[in-house]
Scaffold this motif. Structure first.
Motif, short mmCIF file in Angstrom:
data_model
loop_
_atom_site.label_atom_id
_atom_site.label_comp_id
_atom_site.label_asym_id
_atom_site.label_seq_id
_atom_site.Cartn_x
_atom_site.Cartn_y
_atom_site.Cartn_z
N GLY A 192 0.83 -1.21 0.00
CA GLY A 192 0.00 0.00 0.00
C GLY A 192 0.86 1.25 0.00
N GLU A 197 -2.29 -1.15 -6.57
CA GLU A 197 -3.70 -1.06 -7.00
C GLU A 197 -4.34 -2.43 -7.18
OE1 GLU A 197 -3.59 3.12 -9.43
OE2 GLU A 197 -2.75 1.35 -10.43
N ALA A 231 -7.59 -5.43 1.39
CA ALA A 231 -8.05 -4.62 0.25
C ALA A 231 -8.57 -3.26 0.73
CB ALA A 231 -9.14 -5.38 -0.51
N TYR A 232 -9.48 -3.29 1.66
CA TYR A 232 -10.12 -2.06 2.15
C TYR A 232 -9.11 -1.11 2.80
CZ TYR A 232 -12.81 0.76 5.49
OH TYR A 232 -13.31 1.79 6.24
N ASN A 234 -6.10 -0.66 2.40
CA ASN A 234 -5.07 -0.13 1.51
C ASN A 234 -5.64 0.37 0.19
OD1 ASN A 234 -2.35 -0.75 2.97
ND2 ASN A 234 -3.68 -2.53 3.27
N GLY A 235 -6.96 0.32 0.04
CA GLY A 235 -7.60 0.83 -1.17
C GLY A 235 -7.08 0.15 -2.42
N THR A 236 -7.11 -1.19 -2.41
CA THR A 236 -6.57 -1.96 -3.54
C THR A 236 -7.48 -3.13 -3.90
OG1 THR A 236 -4.64 -3.21 -4.35
CG2 THR A 236 -5.15 -3.42 -2.01
N TRP A 237 -7.44 -3.50 -5.17
CA TRP A 237 -8.07 -4.76 -5.56
C TRP A 237 -7.21 -5.92 -5.06
CZ3 TRP A 237 -12.72 -5.01 -8.14
CH2 TRP A 237 -13.21 -3.80 -8.65
N PRO A 261 -11.61 -2.49 -3.84
CA PRO A 261 -10.98 -1.65 -2.82
C PRO A 261 -11.92 -1.30 -1.67
CG PRO A 261 -10.52 -0.82 -5.02
CD PRO A 261 -11.54 -1.90 -5.18
N CYS A 286 -9.55 2.69 -6.81
CA CYS A 286 -8.69 2.67 -5.60
C CYS A 286 -8.61 4.05 -4.97
CB CYS A 286 -7.28 2.19 -5.95
SG CYS A 286 -7.23 0.52 -6.62
N TYR A 289 -10.58 5.30 -1.90
CA TYR A 289 -10.10 4.96 -0.55
C TYR A 289 -8.74 5.58 -0.26
CZ TYR A 289 -14.22 2.24 -0.42
OH TYR A 289 -15.54 1.91 -0.42
N LYS A 290 -7.85 5.56 -1.27
CA LYS A 290 -6.49 6.08 -1.05
C LYS A 290 -6.47 7.58 -0.84
CE LYS A 290 -4.05 2.60 -3.93
NZ LYS A 290 -3.41 1.79 -2.90
#
Ligand code: CDT
Length: 322
Positions: A192, A197, A231-232, A234-237, A261, A286, A289-290
């Protein structure tokens, strides 16, 4: 807002038998890659140690100490000494022909004789982007005859010191983790912090956990819990892909997933065998969240996280050095 949409597949595998050849497995991988291409995927993720049976379930050498000794012919036969190899070249060729990149887990034996649990990332033209060597190696080092089956990953693989690199590939930032790595929040956070992503994660997870069988019934819950949280936060798939089903008498978790994300599961396998699932992954999603709740630059407090890297085991108040 500009969008970068990547159609991603998770190619779940059913069991791979002890006697199954690389050529037979690669045929299965190619069939799943063709399914992925038909579904419009540009990237397909395969499981951990996808080319062979999960051999750490057996004590395959003669040593009763940490050193591997005796006849290692069968053991060494589960490792790849190069990638692509002659056996896997058809998969690379098919990737280039279809324009479908992939991640593939395999056992790596280096020219120096070092053993790693490795995943290679390959672009849509069949070129190697990079590789990841598993960091968190679970299980045990010595043969433990009391177990129904062994989990000798700590005998057969070194812990990688290379960390969690991410790669500019597939028009985004892609990271890799392997099986037990997914249970550790540091795995996702280190990636992250590099703007990841999409993280691909292959796994072989036996449903029986010998050190504490009370966890058996929770295997599927824990699998999704850790990947959805990663995922959540770090705002990633996250793409989690299993080698599942009953392999050489050992039942392993399936339930491969693609996670947004937001932490929501957007696709999930329904079988325990070879199955392709896919999802339309908007990498720009993403940013929701990021750039808000998990705006690291604004909200993180690394100055109070020192213990994360300074210390390994837990030290309760009153314990440890005075
Ligand atoms: N392959 C792998 O890492 N499997 C472990 C099993 C539990 S530890 C014996 C996992 O974390 O799923």
């Amino acid at each position: 807002m500009r969008t970068r949409v990547l159609n991603v597949g998770a190619a779940q595998l059913g069991p791979v038998g002890r006697g199954e050849s690389r050529a037979e497995v690669v045929d299965r991988l190619i069939a799943l890659m063709r399914d992925a291409a038909a579904a419009g995927c540009e990237l397909v993720a395969y499981p951990e140690l996808a080319l062979t049976t999960f051999f750490p379930r057996w004590h395959l050498d003669d040593g009763d100490g940490v050193e591997i000794t005796g006849d290692t012919t069968e053991l060494d036969g589960y490792y790849e000494t190069r990638m692509p190899s002659a056996a896997t070249q058809p998969l690379f060729d098919e990737a280039a022909r279809l324009g479908v990149g992939f991640s593939l887990g395999y056992a790596e034996l280096t020219p120096e004789g070092r053993r790693f649990n490795t995943t290679v990332l390959v672009e849509r033209d069949g070129s190697v982007v990079g590789r990841f060597r598993k960091v968190h190696i679970p299980g045990h080092e010595l043969h433990e005859p009391w177990r129904q089956f062994q989990h000798l990953e700590r005998r057969y693989f070194e812990e990688s010191d290379e960390g969690f690199p991410v790669f500019r590939a597939f028009d985004g930032v892609v990271g890799i983790a392997t099986c037990n790595d997914r249970r550790w929040p540091e795995t996702y956070r280190v990636m992250g912090l590099q703007g990841v992503e999409l993280i691909v994660i292959g796994y072989n997870t036996p449903l029986h956990y010998a050190p504490d069988p009370t966890q058996n019934a929770l295997a599927a819950f824990h699998n999704h819990l850790v990947m959805q949280a990663g995922a959540y936060q770090n705002g990633t798939w996250v793409v989690g892909v299993a080698k599942g089903g009953t392999e050489e008498g050992v039942e392993s978790l399936a339930q491969s997933v693609i996670i947004a994300p937001s932490g929501q599961i957007v696709a999930q396998a329904v079988t325990t065998g070879d199955e392709l699932i896919s999802a339309r992954c908007d990498l720009d999603w993403c940013r929701h969240y990021k750039e808000t709740l998990f705006d690291f630059a604004r909200y993180r407090r690394p100055e109070v996280y020192g213990r994360i890297t300074a210390q390994k085991g837990a030290i309760a108040p009153g314990e440890g050095a005075t």
